[in-house]
Scaffold this active site. Structure first.
Site, PDB file in Angstrom:
ATOM      1  N   HIS A 255       0.844  -1.195   0.000  1.00  0.00           N
ATOM      2  CA  HIS A 255       0.000   0.000   0.000  1.00  0.00           C
ATOM      3  C   HIS A 255       0.879   1.245   0.000  1.00  0.00           C
ATOM      4  O   HIS A 255       1.805   1.357   0.798  1.00  0.00           O
ATOM      5  CB  HIS A 255      -0.904   0.000   1.245  1.00  0.00           C
ATOM      6  CG  HIS A 255      -1.698   1.259   1.404  1.00  0.00           C
ATOM      7  ND1 HIS A 255      -1.427   2.196   2.366  1.00  0.00           N
ATOM      8  CD2 HIS A 255      -2.761   1.734   0.709  1.00  0.00           C
ATOM      9  CE1 HIS A 255      -2.290   3.191   2.276  1.00  0.00           C
ATOM     10  NE2 HIS A 255      -3.105   2.933   1.272  1.00  0.00           N
ATOM     11  N   SER A 256       0.628   2.176  -0.926  1.00  0.00           N
ATOM     12  CA  SER A 256       1.295   3.472  -0.959  1.00  0.00           C
ATOM     13  C   SER A 256       2.816   3.301  -1.085  1.00  0.00           C
ATOM     14  O   SER A 256       3.297   2.739  -2.064  1.00  0.00           O
ATOM     15  CB  SER A 256       0.904   4.277   0.282  1.00  0.00           C
ATOM     16  OG  SER A 256       1.233   5.640   0.138  1.00  0.00           O
ATOM     17  N   TYR A 257       3.588   3.755  -0.091  1.00  0.00           N
ATOM     18  CA  TYR A 257       5.039   3.551  -0.089  1.00  0.00           C
ATOM     19  C   TYR A 257       5.388   2.072  -0.221  1.00  0.00           C
ATOM     20  O   TYR A 257       6.442   1.717  -0.766  1.00  0.00           O
ATOM     21  CB  TYR A 257       5.629   4.129   1.201  1.00  0.00           C
ATOM     22  CG  TYR A 257       7.028   3.653   1.517  1.00  0.00           C
ATOM     23  CD1 TYR A 257       8.128   4.146   0.814  1.00  0.00           C
ATOM     24  CD2 TYR A 257       7.248   2.706   2.516  1.00  0.00           C
ATOM     25  CE1 TYR A 257       9.420   3.697   1.100  1.00  0.00           C
ATOM     26  CE2 TYR A 257       8.530   2.255   2.812  1.00  0.00           C
ATOM     27  CZ  TYR A 257       9.611   2.754   2.100  1.00  0.00           C
ATOM     28  OH  TYR A 257      10.880   2.307   2.391  1.00  0.00           O
ATOM     29  N   GLY A 258       4.517   1.195   0.241  1.00  0.00           N
ATOM     30  CA  GLY A 258       4.771  -0.238   0.167  1.00  0.00           C
ATOM     31  C   GLY A 258       5.011  -0.740  -1.236  1.00  0.00           C
ATOM     32  O   GLY A 258       5.609  -1.808  -1.434  1.00  0.00           O
TER      33      GLY A 258
ATOM     34  N   HIS B 264      -7.537   7.003   0.105  1.00  0.00           N
ATOM     35  CA  HIS B 264      -6.234   6.376  -0.070  1.00  0.00           C
ATOM     36  C   HIS B 264      -6.083   5.112   0.771  1.00  0.00           C
ATOM     37  O   HIS B 264      -5.527   4.119   0.308  1.00  0.00           O
ATOM     38  CB  HIS B 264      -5.147   7.390   0.292  1.00  0.00           C
ATOM     39  CG  HIS B 264      -3.754   6.869   0.195  1.00  0.00           C
ATOM     40  ND1 HIS B 264      -3.245   6.253  -0.938  1.00  0.00           N
ATOM     41  CD2 HIS B 264      -2.738   6.876   1.105  1.00  0.00           C
ATOM     42  CE1 HIS B 264      -1.990   5.911  -0.724  1.00  0.00           C
ATOM     43  NE2 HIS B 264      -1.651   6.270   0.499  1.00  0.00           N
TER      44      HIS B 264
END
Length: 226
Positions: A67-70, A194
């Site tokens: 997720h996101s930065y992941g 988000h």
């Protein structure tokens, strides 16, 4: 960013009810591992966090969900542990190439946030609306470019889940629109903010269950989920 593996607790529990093995991961220097932030924590550290779990648990054919930065982390892990990773799922996340940093891939709004560091200068402050358990995020992990040694051609399935309900312009719109037209990607637009694990858990669960069931999977698919 700033969150621990506990942000996936609800999703993980639902997947386990469908007999899937799920291992949510808290990265070094964040949340309950925030006491390790005094170490040199960068993107390489976080990729190693993930590859070490794959090796220690002797996992093969993993579906990595970032997720996101992941998205930075799962891409690097797929490159470094090619014999252990089958599929990648990017949940409103960065999709980096060789030489990209997280800082490179976001909008000016996110860059301004990244530069709002704590007094020690080594970590980004959580935003006010984040989970109260959130902690500062190591800045070096956002600035370090990703190094890839392969083109990730060994990855069998790639899925992008786009959050279509941002209150402000989404920094992920461009990547979602690009991937919709690329061969080898399945894309989904979900009506939620988000943090889709919180805002649209049922929709995200359906996507992951379909991905895990070969009889339901359709390559190069695109969907809008409300």
């Amino acid at each position: 960013m700033c969150h621990g593996g506990w942000c996936f607790d609800q999703l993980a529990e639902q997947l386990r009810r469908h007999h899937h093995r799920v291992l949510p991961l808290t990265l070094t220097g964040i949340a309950e591992r925030g006491h390790l932030r005094h170490l040199l924590v960068n993107l390489d550290t976080h990729i190693q966090d993930l590859t070490a779990v794959l090796e220690a648990e002797n996992i093969r054919d993993a579906v990595l969900v970032g997720h996101s930065y992941g998205g930075m982390v799962i891409t690097g892990a797929a490159d470094r542990a090619p014999d252990r990773v089958d599929s990648l799922v990017y949940v409103d996340a960065m999709v980096p190439g060789h030489g990209d940093s997280c800082f490179d891939l976001v909008s000016d709004r996110e860059r301004q946030w990244y530069l709002d560091v704590v007094d020690t200068g080594d970590a980004v402050r959580p935003l006010p609306f984040f989970d109260p358990r959130s902690t500062p995020h190591p800045l070096a992990s956002l600035l370090q470019p990703l190094k890839l040694t392969t083109d990730l051609a060994h990855i069998r399935r790639r899925t992008y889940v786009y959050a279509a309900g941002w209150e402000t312009p989404s920094p992920f719109t461009t990547v979602y629109q690009r991937l919709r037209g690329e061969t080898g990607w399945a894309t989904h637009a979900v009506d939620g903010g988000h943090n889709l694990m919180r805002d649209a858990p049922d929709a995200l669960l359906r996507i992951l269950l379909d991905l895990a069931d070969p009889e339901l999977l359709r390559d190069n698919t695109s969907s809008n989920i409300r």
